[in-house]
Design an enzyme around this catalytic site. Structure first.
Site, PDB file in Angstrom:
ATOM      1  N   CYS A 161     104.699  69.529  36.622  1.00 43.79           N
ATOM      2  CA  CYS A 161     103.432  69.994  37.192  1.00 43.79           C
ATOM      3  C   CYS A 161     103.449  71.511  37.355  1.00 43.79           C
ATOM      4  O   CYS A 161     104.321  72.062  38.036  1.00 43.79           O
ATOM      5  CB  CYS A 161     103.212  69.314  38.545  1.00 43.79           C
ATOM      6  N   GLY A 162     102.466  72.182  36.791  1.00 38.84           N
ATOM      7  CA  GLY A 162     102.380  73.638  36.902  1.00 38.84           C
ATOM      8  C   GLY A 162     102.208  74.118  38.332  1.00 38.84           C
ATOM      9  O   GLY A 162     102.831  75.101  38.737  1.00 38.84           O
TER      10      GLY A 162
END
Length: 114
Positions: free
Chosen positions: A11-12
């Site tokens: 997840c960024g």
């Protein structure tokens, strides 16, 4: 200050939040990859209470089958049970410090508890 992040490396937003924590001087950081080391139902209840969230506030619908499974309309206990069994249903990342807990979306929300 101690800080714990429930992290998903894919997840960024989780990676950006982790970077903020790592760049902040004086942080004793614990990283929990919650997909490998899932939450307990009791821990979820405590985190949500500390963050001022309901289970529905932290329910991840995008990229999961949570809505198809009826969790969007389920009661809070059912949502927490599903999250404990399937940690991908928890929105990410969650960070906890002695100042409280936050669902760090966007990532700068983490600064409220540092």
């Amino acid at each position: 200050m101690k800080a714990t992040i429930w992290h998903n490396p894919a997840c960024g937003t989780s990676r950006k939040t982790l970077a903020i924590l790592q760049e902040t001087p004086g942080i004793d950081l614990t990283i929990i990859e919650y997909l490998k080391q899932p939450y307990t139902a009791d821990k979820l209840r405590q985190l949500f209470a500390d963050a001022g969230l309901t289970p529905h506030d932290a329910l991840r619908l995008r990229g999961t089958d949570a809505e198809e499974r009826g969790l969007k309309d389920a009661d809070g206990d059912a949502v927490i049970a599903a999250m404990a069994a399937h940690p991908a249903y928890v929105e990410r990342p969650i960070v906890e410090t002695e100042k409280g807990a936050r669902l760090c979306r966007p990532q700068d929300v983490v600064r409220e508890i540092l």
